[in-house]
Design an enzyme around this catalytic site. Structure first.
Site: not given
Ligand SMILES: *[C@@H]1O[C@H](CO)[C@@H](O)[C@H](O)[C@H]1NC(C)=O
Ligand SMILES: *[C@@H]1O[C@H](CO)[C@@H](O)[C@H](O)[C@H]1NC(C)=O
Length: 903
Positions: A128, A283, A379, A398
């Protein structure tokens, strides 16, 4: 009702009008700009809310309008992973300001340059911090680099009111901050595998007793930021550790080239349950493979991407080509519950980058239907029972990101309307008085008091870019990081690549141009694809529920009338063996070869300049073929241990080949071979049969069934292509759909004849069987009236009505289906059927119908781009480097040549 004959001709122009008016449903430039400005206002609202109520804290609480701080509970990773006491929202958003809110950029930049320190006693997540903070700084640095030197010119470039501004003075400080942060993250990489710990303390490094569990995406999505940091500073440590971590994860892939989702950083073992896929935890590993290849020019990443992508398309994607679900990475067992998560919506964007538009369109349609069903991206959603799994939507970008990519690639206004819908839902559901909240439950609309930094930096950025009509020239190696940060490298810092970057047209690797679907010769949009309704059904289920269903028409139903779309198997392994053409049944098993390298060294040579491979003895040679994204067939990707690069061919000169290749074993490859006809769309010419001259009254489009007579191959004087007119007769009034036994017509009716039947009441197959027993050579089935139209006067053609379904035989046993192979079925629209029926019934005309092949120029590629009809006769028409006979059904292996003697 009497209609003058001449008006029948109006039907086709009507169709033209309605279709083209649908295209105008696009979006005007003015509307796009209006929407772009609305996004700007939303961004401003969120940014000012954060700066007013939360800065210098990391995040804003958008319901209570107060700052958000670290949670004293150290285990609350959801909060603490990104709360570094470093104004994260500002850092993440900084590089977006020049585009969307330039007047705020100088002030914000100064705050970052002067106010932020990473010397904090905080344990945060390496991933992050890298994508949000480091990426934000590097992107800002590169923007500053692109600015002119003179303060007046800077003000002008930024579009500011004041005459001059000097933001470039902060450029060195921004890089200094990036370097400082990078160094504070380095201790995480000191593991025996090179795979980093997930978390690190910015001041003290990895804490004692730190968990070594790290996820694939977390370890493998650092190469862009670390790579750029190294290239800009000349300090190789960052790119080196990130590359090593990336490779270390890949080195632990399964024999199927699949990865698990969590791994131990010290021992390098995958951790249970070992789910593979494209979902959370994995991902951006794949995203960074292709973007790493584009940005850093490192071919290793492209090779990894190609292999990983093939594995995903082969094992993770469902047969219909729409769903990507988690599978156990060794056993290939499908997860239960089997879910689609909102993060995985990113993948369609990656597919666009890879040139696989067809897959991207399908994938995105599932997420689009999820959005319109829930007005948010849940989600996690269980697709097998169409139910919510995790209900929240924290403003993840996304889905919009992929929408942006698909719009760029297709220019289909559908994607602008998707964005418009998302924008409306955001305004309506999550906007608060000082920002934008997290949706806790997409069904109830309940909100959480959190605004993630990516709402501003990504969600609004991609929405803004989607609507922005200006086409800025950009460097060919520019990418958006997984946080939406723009990164690029000047040519001086790029490395030469072997392939050329996939975003650039090179002779070797090309992205096929987008060919929009067409219908009756007219270009139409994504919403008119035959499988658009299928995607809706995946999410909504059968029936017409869901607010998206304004028309109520359902053209794809699960009840068996329609063929489930199928995607060709993406990757197939083939073992070559000589094949005796005259006895295909009994083939010797290919020899087992222990040392393939030694074996190949005498039989396989590579041409030094062309790179082509020459194979003189095929026995036991293993190769992998992969689907071409232009939908024309396969290419050999590997032969033995060698990678066959784009542009290279494999030339086989083994005399035993006699031009044949063996079929892959369907069982071993789990390929579903469906015995259906290739698509044959036909034009029907209706003419009056009475009177002296044959008078044509209507041309209309029809679609042949997947069972029964193969019209495409029949040319006899019968119900077939070019076979001349066949008499059309109506069934008894009591049985318009032909579901009871049809009686033979009166003896005066000359053969051959076909019945005109209405759709419904029984299966297509029943209708055909009844017609066959009544001596007919076939049936013409017309669709049911659009809902709401029953009993009314002829409707003007509804848009959706023009889409023809392809009748399938449903569940009928193969031998029954075979019994009808000389009787044919064509399907047409309600309006055509209704017009013809009235002509016969009311006007007492004697009509015949004649089938003609569809003019290629007229129907174009609608059939090949539409999902379920992709497998077809198209290949036969292709002229390509095809020599010798080929194996994979009708598909060509393009880079394979079989020759008598070496060239
Ligand atoms: C946050 O950072 C500032 C300056 O960098 C520092 O003065 C302050 O003590 C930090 N707060 C916490 C809670 O660590
Ligand atoms: C192929 O098979 C046929 C029949 O089994 C046999 O007569 C013929 O010799 C074989 N040809 C080769 C090249 O093995």
């Amino acid at each position: 009702m009497r209609i003058a004959s001449s008006s029948w001709w109006l039907l086709l122009p009507c169709l033209v009008q309605l279709l083209s008016s649908d295209l105008v449903r696009g979006m005007t430039i003015n509307r796009r700009i209006e929407l772009r400005e609305e996004v700007r206002e939303m961004f401003k609202h969120g940014f000012e809310g954060y700066m007013t109520h939360a800065y210098p804290a990391d995040e804003l609480k958008p319901l209570s309008c107060i700052p958000s701080y670290r949670d004293p509970d150290v285990g609350n990773f959801g909060i603490n992973d990104i709360h570094a006491n470093a104004s994260m929202t500002l850092l993440d958003t900084l590089s977006t300001l020049p585009d969307i809110l330039p007047q705020e950029f100088p002030g914000a930049l100064e705050k970052v340059a002067k106010g932020i320190s990473f010397n904090q006693d905080v344990k945060v997540q390496v991933f992050e911090m890298t994508i949000r903070a480091l990426g934000g700084l590097l992107s800002t640095y590169q923007y500053l680099e692109s600015l002119p030197v003179a303060p007046q010119d800077q003000a002008k470039t930024l579009g500011l009111k004041q005459r001059e501004v000097d933001v470039k003075v902060f450029q060195p400080r921004i890089l200094e901050l990036a370097l400082d942060l990078g160094e504070r993250l380095l201790p995480a990489f000191r593991t025996s595998t090179g795979i980093p710990f997930a978390r690190v303390n910015l001041r003290y490094g990895v804490e004692a007793g730190e968990s070594e569990e790290t996820c694939t995406a977390g370890a493998g999505s650092l190469i862009l930021e670390f790579g750029v940091l190294s290239r800009l500073t000349g300090d190789r440590r960052f790119e080196d550790v990130a590359r090593k971590a990336y490779q270390a994860v890949w080195d632990r892939r399964s024999p199927h080239n699949l990865l698990g989702n969590t791994i131990g950083a010290e021992h390098g073992q995958w951790l249970a349950p070992g789910m593979s896929g494209i979902q959370a935890g994995m991902d951006s590993y794949f995203e960074y493979a292709i973007k790493g290849a584009i940005l850093l020019g490192d071919d290793t990443y492209l090779d990894i991407f190609d292999d990983a992508y093939a594995a995903i398309q082969t094992f993770v994607r469902t047969n219909d080509g729409f769903i990507y679900r988690p599978v156990q990475f060794r056993t290939l067992q499908i997860a239960a519950p089997s879910t689609v998560d909102s993060l995985s919506a990113f993948f369609a964007g990656v597919q666009v980058l890879n040139g696989d538009l067809e897959s991207a369109i399908r994938n995105h349609l599932v997420h689009w239907n999820l959005w319109r069903r829930y007005s948010g991206s849940p989600e996690s959603w269980t697709w097998s029972n169409r139910d919510l799994h995790w209900t929240g939507w924290p403003g993840r970008p996304e889905f919009v990101e992929s929408t942006y990519y698909l719009y760029q690639a297709t220019r289909d206004p559908f994607y602008l309307r998707v964005g418009e819908r998302v924008l409306e839902d955001i305004q309506e559901r999550v906007r608060t008085k000082c920002g934008f909240a997290t949706m806790k439950d997409v069904e109830t609309g309940e909100l959480d008091d959190r605004m993630e930094s990516f709402v501003l930096s990504e969600l609004f950025k991609y929405l803004y870019l989607l609507f922005d009509p200006s086409e800025a020239e950009s460097p060919t190696n520019r990418v958006f990081s997984t946080e939406g940060q723009t990164l690029s490298l000047p040519p001086s810092l790029c490395r030469p690549t072997r392939h050329g970057s996939p975003s650039v047209k090179t002779p070797g690797r090309t992205c096929p141009a987008y060919v929009p679907p067409t219908l009756n010769g007219l270009t139409v949009g994504i919403e008119q694809r035959l499988d658009y309704e299928y995607a809706r059904t995946i999410v909504y289920g059968p029936g017409v529920n869901g607010r998206a269903e304004e028309t109520g028409n359902v053209h794809w139903s699960e009840s068996g009338f329609c063929v489930v779309p199928s995607a060709p198997r993406y990757s197939v392994d083939i073992v070559l063996a000589p094949m005796n053409a005259s006895s295909s049944e009994q083939q010797p098993a290919p020899p087992q070869i222990d040392d393939m390298n030694a074996f190949l060294s005498t039989r396989l040579t590579q041409h030094p300049t062309s790179g082509d491979f020459l194979l003189s003895d095929v026995s036991g040679v293993h190769m992998t073929v992969r689907w071409r994204h232009d939908n024309t067939g396969y290419d050999i990707a590997t032969i033995g241990p060698h990678r066959v690069l784009p542009g290279q061919s494999v030339i086989v000169s083994d005399p035993l080949m006699e031009g044949f290749l063996p079929m892959p074993d369907p069982a071993a490859n789990e390929v579903e071979f469906v015995d259906t006809h290739p698509p044959a769309e036909v034009i029907m010419r209706f003419s009056l049969l009475s009177g002296k001259e044959k008078q044509v009254i209507l041309h209309a489009a029809g679609s042949t069934a997947t069972f029964g007579r193969k019209f495409a191959e029949s040319g006899s004087n019968n119900w077939g292509l070019g076979g001349g007119p066949v008499r059309l007769i109506l069934p008894p009034n009591t049985d318009p759909s032909g579901c009871q036994r049809l009686g033979r017509p009166h003896k005066s009716v000359p053969e051959p004849y076909v019945f005109l039947l209405q759709r419904g009441d029984c299966t297509f197959f029943d209708k055909l069987v009844h017609a066959q027993k009544a001596g007919a050579v076939g049936v013409l089935v017309y669709d049911e009236p659009p809902s709401g139209m029953a009993g009314k006067t002829l409707p003007l053609l509804a848009m959706d009505e023009a889409i023809l379904i392809r009748p399938s035989s449903g569940e009928e046993p193969a031998d029954l289906v075979k019994a009808t192979e000389n009787t044919g079925m064509v399907f047409t629209t309600f309006i055509v059927g209704e017009l013809i029926k009235r002509m016969i019934q009311v006007e007492s005309k004697v009509l015949g119908v004649e089938l003609m092949p569809v003019d290629e120029d007229m129907l174009g590629s609608s059939l090949s781009t539409a999902g379920q009809t992709v497998l077809g006769s198209k290949v036969k028409k292709e002229v390509g480097p095809r020599e010798g006979k080929l194996a994979l059904g009708e598909w060509v292996i393009w880079n394979l040549k079989i020759v008598d003697r070496p060239p």
